[in-house]
Design an enzyme around this catalytic site. Structure first.
Site, PDB file in Angstrom:
ATOM      1  N   HIS A  98      33.227  78.045  37.023  1.00 33.68           N
ATOM      2  CA  HIS A  98      33.000  79.324  37.689  1.00 33.68           C
ATOM      3  C   HIS A  98      31.508  79.546  37.898  1.00 33.68           C
ATOM      4  O   HIS A  98      30.726  79.228  37.003  1.00 33.68           O
ATOM      5  CB  HIS A  98      33.568  80.452  36.819  1.00 33.68           C
ATOM      6  CG  HIS A  98      33.327  81.807  37.400  1.00 33.68           C
ATOM      7  ND1 HIS A  98      34.061  82.286  38.468  1.00 33.68           N
ATOM      8  CD2 HIS A  98      32.424  82.775  37.092  1.00 33.68           C
ATOM      9  CE1 HIS A  98      33.629  83.500  38.776  1.00 33.68           C
ATOM     10  NE2 HIS A  98      32.632  83.826  37.962  1.00 33.68           N
TER      11      HIS A  98
ATOM     12  N   VAL B 206      32.338  51.308  64.332  1.00 32.14           N
ATOM     13  CA  VAL B 206      32.237  52.595  65.033  1.00 32.14           C
ATOM     14  C   VAL B 206      31.771  53.671  64.055  1.00 32.14           C
ATOM     15  O   VAL B 206      30.883  54.470  64.348  1.00 32.14           O
ATOM     16  CB  VAL B 206      33.620  52.971  65.623  1.00 32.14           C
ATOM     17  CG1 VAL B 206      33.667  54.425  66.069  1.00 32.14           C
ATOM     18  CG2 VAL B 206      33.958  52.047  66.784  1.00 32.14           C
TER      19      VAL B 206
ATOM     20  N   LYS C 232      28.079  63.332  61.545  1.00 32.76           N
ATOM     21  CA  LYS C 232      27.851  64.214  60.389  1.00 32.76           C
ATOM     22  C   LYS C 232      26.365  64.523  60.228  1.00 32.76           C
ATOM     23  O   LYS C 232      25.996  65.613  59.775  1.00 32.76           O
ATOM     24  CB  LYS C 232      28.429  63.596  59.116  1.00 32.76           C
ATOM     25  CG  LYS C 232      29.821  64.074  58.809  1.00 32.76           C
ATOM     26  CD  LYS C 232      30.919  63.443  59.606  1.00 32.76           C
ATOM     27  CE  LYS C 232      31.491  64.184  60.736  1.00 32.76           C
ATOM     28  NZ  LYS C 232      32.602  63.478  61.399  1.00 32.76           N
TER      29      LYS C 232
HETATM   30  P1  FAD Z   1      35.792  50.234  63.777  1.00 38.40           P
HETATM   31  O1  FAD Z   1      34.912  51.106  62.987  1.00 38.40           O
HETATM   32  O2  FAD Z   1      36.250  50.732  65.109  1.00 38.40           O
HETATM   33  O3  FAD Z   1      35.049  48.852  63.928  1.00 38.40           O
HETATM   34  C1  FAD Z   1      35.596  47.787  64.635  1.00 38.40           C
HETATM   35  C2  FAD Z   1      34.503  46.774  64.901  1.00 38.40           C
HETATM   36  O4  FAD Z   1      35.099  45.585  65.428  1.00 38.40           O
HETATM   37  C3  FAD Z   1      33.485  47.214  65.931  1.00 38.40           C
HETATM   38  O5  FAD Z   1      32.182  47.062  65.433  1.00 38.40           O
HETATM   39  C4  FAD Z   1      33.752  46.306  67.122  1.00 38.40           C
HETATM   40  O6  FAD Z   1      32.581  46.026  67.856  1.00 38.40           O
HETATM   41  C5  FAD Z   1      34.281  45.059  66.426  1.00 38.40           C
HETATM   42  N1  FAD Z   1      35.099  44.192  67.280  1.00 38.40           N
HETATM   43  C6  FAD Z   1      36.128  44.552  68.082  1.00 38.40           C
HETATM   44  N2  FAD Z   1      36.660  43.463  68.663  1.00 38.40           N
HETATM   45  C7  FAD Z   1      35.960  42.400  68.213  1.00 38.40           C
HETATM   46  C8  FAD Z   1      36.036  40.997  68.452  1.00 38.40           C
HETATM   47  N3  FAD Z   1      36.961  40.467  69.261  1.00 38.40           N
HETATM   48  N4  FAD Z   1      35.147  40.211  67.827  1.00 38.40           N
HETATM   49  C9  FAD Z   1      34.211  40.697  66.985  1.00 38.40           C
HETATM   50  N5  FAD Z   1      34.104  42.019  66.724  1.00 38.40           N
HETATM   51  C10 FAD Z   1      34.967  42.854  67.334  1.00 38.40           C
HETATM   52  N6  FAD Z   1      36.770  58.933  60.689  1.00 38.40           N
HETATM   53  C11 FAD Z   1      36.715  59.523  59.484  1.00 38.40           C
HETATM   54  O7  FAD Z   1      37.436  59.101  58.571  1.00 38.40           O
HETATM   55  N7  FAD Z   1      35.883  60.584  59.255  1.00 38.40           N
HETATM   56  C12 FAD Z   1      35.079  61.082  60.220  1.00 38.40           C
HETATM   57  O8  FAD Z   1      34.341  62.033  59.982  1.00 38.40           O
HETATM   58  C13 FAD Z   1      35.105  60.479  61.501  1.00 38.40           C
HETATM   59  N8  FAD Z   1      34.317  60.933  62.489  1.00 38.40           N
HETATM   60  C14 FAD Z   1      34.320  60.289  63.692  1.00 38.40           C
HETATM   61  C15 FAD Z   1      33.484  60.761  64.690  1.00 38.40           C
HETATM   62  C16 FAD Z   1      33.458  60.150  65.922  1.00 38.40           C
HETATM   63  C17 FAD Z   1      32.540  60.656  66.989  1.00 38.40           C
HETATM   64  C18 FAD Z   1      34.287  59.012  66.153  1.00 38.40           C
HETATM   65  C19 FAD Z   1      34.258  58.307  67.468  1.00 38.40           C
HETATM   66  C20 FAD Z   1      35.129  58.543  65.173  1.00 38.40           C
HETATM   67  C21 FAD Z   1      35.156  59.181  63.930  1.00 38.40           C
HETATM   68  N9  FAD Z   1      36.002  58.749  62.904  1.00 38.40           N
HETATM   69  C22 FAD Z   1      35.985  59.387  61.694  1.00 38.40           C
HETATM   70  C23 FAD Z   1      36.940  57.638  63.089  1.00 38.40           C
HETATM   71  C24 FAD Z   1      36.352  56.364  62.463  1.00 38.40           C
HETATM   72  O9  FAD Z   1      35.127  56.063  63.073  1.00 38.40           O
HETATM   73  C25 FAD Z   1      37.337  55.218  62.624  1.00 38.40           C
HETATM   74  O10 FAD Z   1      38.578  55.584  62.063  1.00 38.40           O
HETATM   75  C26 FAD Z   1      36.833  53.973  61.913  1.00 38.40           C
HETATM   76  O11 FAD Z   1      35.574  53.568  62.396  1.00 38.40           O
HETATM   77  C27 FAD Z   1      37.825  52.829  62.083  1.00 38.40           C
HETATM   78  O12 FAD Z   1      37.390  51.751  61.354  1.00 38.40           O
HETATM   79  P2  FAD Z   1      37.859  50.273  61.683  1.00 38.40           P
HETATM   80  O13 FAD Z   1      37.384  49.452  60.536  1.00 38.40           O
HETATM   81  O14 FAD Z   1      39.295  50.254  62.000  1.00 38.40           O
HETATM   82  O15 FAD Z   1      37.109  49.818  62.998  1.00 38.40           O
END
Ligand code: FAD
Length: 468
Positions: free
Chosen positions: A444, A44, A54
Site C-alpha cells: 500500500h 519487427v 514504446k
Molecule cells: P518478426 O519480429 O516479424 O521478425 C521476423 C524477421 O524475419 C524479420 O526480421 C524479417 O526480416 C525476417 N525474415 C522474414 N523472411 C525471411 C527470410 N526468408 N529470410 C531471412 N529472414 C527473413 N507486440 C507485442 O507483444 N507488444 C507490443 O507492444 C507490440 N507493439 C507493436 C507495435 C508495432 C508498431 C508493430 C508493427 C508491432 C507490434 N507488436 C507488438 C507485434 C510484434 O512486433 C510481433 O508480434 C513480433 O515482432 C513477432 O515476432 P516474430 O519473431 O514472429 O517475427
C-alpha cells in the site's frame, strides 16, 4: 571414442520468436545458425514495432503528464519539441538493443547470417547474402519469419504522405493533420504519439467501436480520453478512396460518414499479415491455413516433422511474447524434451493512455459462449494510489467461476495496466482462486491493490467498495 555430432538447427527470422529459439537451442547444446535479412537480431519488434513505438509513447506520456500537472499547481509551459533529437533517441534505443542481441548471439556461439533464406527441400536451404549464395543442410528448422503490415484492399496510392506503422515510426515530421485508418492497437498507439506531438489526429474504423473485440468496459475510459485529444473518431466507416492533392491526401469515406476530407498524412494501420514470401515453402510439405498462417501442432511442428514454425507466422495473436513462449516449446521438442504449448493465457496490452490490458476470459467472450461467470469490478476512484497520480479513471475487472472462485480472466484499464496484468496472468496459469489473491498482501498504496480488491469483492469482504 567419437564425439556425437551435434543436431544442426537453422532458425529463419531473428525477431523475438527466432532469437529466443536460437539462444534456447544453444543453451540446450544444439549447433545453431540464425538467418535474418537485417544486420542484427531483433526483427519487427525491436526495429519497427514494440520498442520504437514504446519509446515514442514514453515521450508522448511525458508531454501529457506535464500538461496534466497544471491541475496540481505545476506549470511547465508548452514543451519545445526537437524532432531530430527524439528520432535519434529512439534509434539509439533500437541499436543498443539489437546490437546487444548480436553480441549475445556471439556469446551463445550462434552463427548469424545476414541474408534471405529459401528452402530447397525439407533438409536444405539457400541463403542469399550480400557476398553471394550459401547452401545449408540442417536436421531441424524453425520458421520465424513474422508478419508485415496489411494494405487496404483495392487502394494502391503510392505516396510519401501515406505511411504504414514503419513509416510513421520514422517520424519524418509532425503533420498538421493525420488520419489513422484502423482503430486497432497499433493505430491508436501511434495516433496517440502524433496527437501528443501536436498533430490533429483523426481515426477511422470500419467496426462500431475502437479496439474491436476488446471488452467495452476497458475501452470506454480510453475512448473518453481520446475523444478529447483526437480531432475526430469515425466509426462504422470505411475508406473507399485516396488520392494525392497538391497539399495532402484526399480520403473518401463511406458508411456513417460519406465525405471526402483532406489530410496532410495518412497512417494505414488495418492489421498485419503473416509473411513467408520467397521462403520456398512450396519445396516442402509445409501447409498454410486460409489466413496464410503456417499450420502447426501443439509443439509448433509443421507438416514436415523436422520443421517448426513460431511467432506471427504461426498464428494469432501476433504478439512478441506469444512467439517467445512458442520458441521455447519448439526448441525443447527438437531437443527431445516433453514440452507442449499448454499455456492458458497470453496477456495483451494496449500501450495507450490509459493503458488497457487483459488476460484470459473476458466478460463478452463468456456471454457469447453462454458460460456462467461472476464478474467483479474495482473502480480506481476507490484506490488511494490512483488518486495520488490523478488517474481515477481506471478499472480492474475480474472474471471468475461463480462456484469455485477460480480466476478465469482479468482486465485492467488505467495507468501501468500493462505491468499490473502480470499478476492476473500468473493467477490464471497457477489455477488461483479469488481467495488466493485476496489473502496475498499487496503493498500500500499501489495500483496492484486494485487486483487484490477485485478478488476481495468476490469473497464479499472488499475494504474499499461497499458490496452488500
Ligand atoms: P518478426 O519480429 O516479424 O521478425 C521476423 C524477421 O524475419 C524479420 O526480421 C524479417 O526480416 C525476417 N525474415 C522474414 N523472411 C525471411 C527470410 N526468408 N529470410 C531471412 N529472414 C527473413 N507486440 C507485442 O507483444 N507488444 C507490443 O507492444 C507490440 N507493439 C507493436 C507495435 C508495432 C508498431 C508493430 C508493427 C508491432 C507490434 N507488436 C507488438 C507485434 C510484434 O512486433 C510481433 O508480434 C513480433 O515482432 C513477432 O515476432 P516474430 O519473431 O514472429 O517475427
Amino acid at each position: 571414442m567419437m564425439s556425437e555430432a551435434k543436431t544442426r538447427l537453422v532458425v529463419i527470422g531473428a525477431g523475438p520468436g527466432g532469437y529466443t529459439a536460437a539462444f534456447h537451442a544453444a543453451q540446450l547444446g544444439l549447433e545453431v545458425t540464425m538467418i535474418d535479412t537485417r544486420a542484427n537480431p531483433g526483427g519487427v519488434c525491436l526495429n519497427v514495432g514494440c520498442i520504437p513505438s514504446k519509446a515514442l509513447l514514453h515521450a508522448a506520456a511525458v508531454i501529457t503528464e506535464s500538461r496534466h500537472a497544471v491541475e496540481f499547481g505545476l506549470n511547465f509551459g508548452e514543451p519545445e519539441l526537437d524532432v531530430k533529437k527524439l528520432r535519434a533517441w529512439k534509434e539509439q534505443i533500437v541499436s543498443q538493443l539489437t546490437g546487444g542481441l548480436g553480441q549475445l548471439a556471439k556469446k551463445h556461439k550462434v552463427r548469424f547470417i545476414q541474408g534471405l533464406a529459401e528452402f530447397n527441400s525439407a533438409s536444405s536451404l539457400s541463403v542469399k547474402t550480400a557476398s553471394g549464395n550459401e547452401e545449408l543442410d540442417f536436421d531441424y528448422a524453425i520458421v520465424a519469419t513474422g508478419s508485415v503490415p496489411a494494405k487496404i484492399p483495392g487502394i494502391t496510392l503510392e505516396s510519401d504522405r501515406v505511411v504504414d506503422s514503419t513509416g510513421a515510426l520514422e517520424i519524418p515530421d509532425i503533420p498538421n493533420s493525420l488520419l489513422v485508418v484502423g482503430g486497432g492497437y497499433i493505430g491508436l498507439e501511434l495516433g496517440s504519439v502524433y496527437s501528443a506531438l501536436g498533430s490533429a489526429v483523426s481515426v477511422v474504423e470500419f467496426m462500431d467501436s475502437l479496439l474491436p473485440g476488446v471488452d467495452r468496459d476497458l475501452v470506454r475510459p480510453l475512448e473518453r480520453k481520446i475523444k478529447k485529444s483526437f480531432s475526430k473518431i469515425y466509426l462504422k466507416t470505411k475508406v473507399t478512396g485516396m488520392s494525392e492533392t497538391k497539399s495532402g491526401v484526399a480520403v473518401t469515406f463511406e458508411g456513417k460518414v460519406n465525405e471526402t476530407i483532406e489530410y496532410d498524412r495518412v497512417l494505414v494501420a488495418i492489421g498485419r499479415k503473416p509473411y513467408c514470401s520467397g521462403l520456398g515453402l512450396e519445396n516442402t510439405k509445409i501447409e498454410l491455413d486460409k489466413a496464410g498462417f503456417v499450420r502447426i501442432d501443439n509443439q509448433m511442428r509443421t507438416a514436415e516433422p523436422n520443421i517448426f514454425a513460431i511467432g506471427d507466422i504461426a498464428g494469432q495473436p501476433m504478439l512478441a511474447h506469444k512467439g517467445m513462449r512458442e520458441a521455447k516449446v519448439a526448441v525443447e521438442a527438437i531437443a527431445g524434451r516433453d514440452s507442449v504449448y499448454d499455456n492458458k493465457v497470453i496477456p495483451a496490452v494496449v500501450f495507450t493512455d490509459p493503458e488497457i490490458a487483459w488476460a484470459g476470459l473476458t466478460e463478452p467472450e463468456a456471454k457469447a459462449k453462454g458460460q456462467d461467470i461472476k464478474v467483479t469490478r474495482f473502480p480506481w476512484a476507490a484506490s488511494g494510489r490512483a488518486l495520488t497520480m490523478g488517474r481515477n479513471e481506471g478499472l480492474t475487472k475480474m472474471v471468475l467461476d461463480p462456484e469455485t472462485g477460480s480466476i478465469l480472466g482479468v482486465g485492467i484499464v488505467g495507468a501501468h495496466a500493462g505491468e499490473l496484468i502480470a499478476e492476473g496472468a500468473l493467477a490464471i496459469e497457477m489455477g488461483a482462486v479469488a481467495e488466493d489473491l485476496a489473502l496475498t498482501i499487496h503493498a500500500h498504496p499501489t495500483l496492484s491493490e486494485t487486483v487484490g480488491e477485485a478478488a476481495e469483492i468476490f469473497t464479499g469482504f472488499s475494504t474499499h467498495v461497499f458490496t452488500r
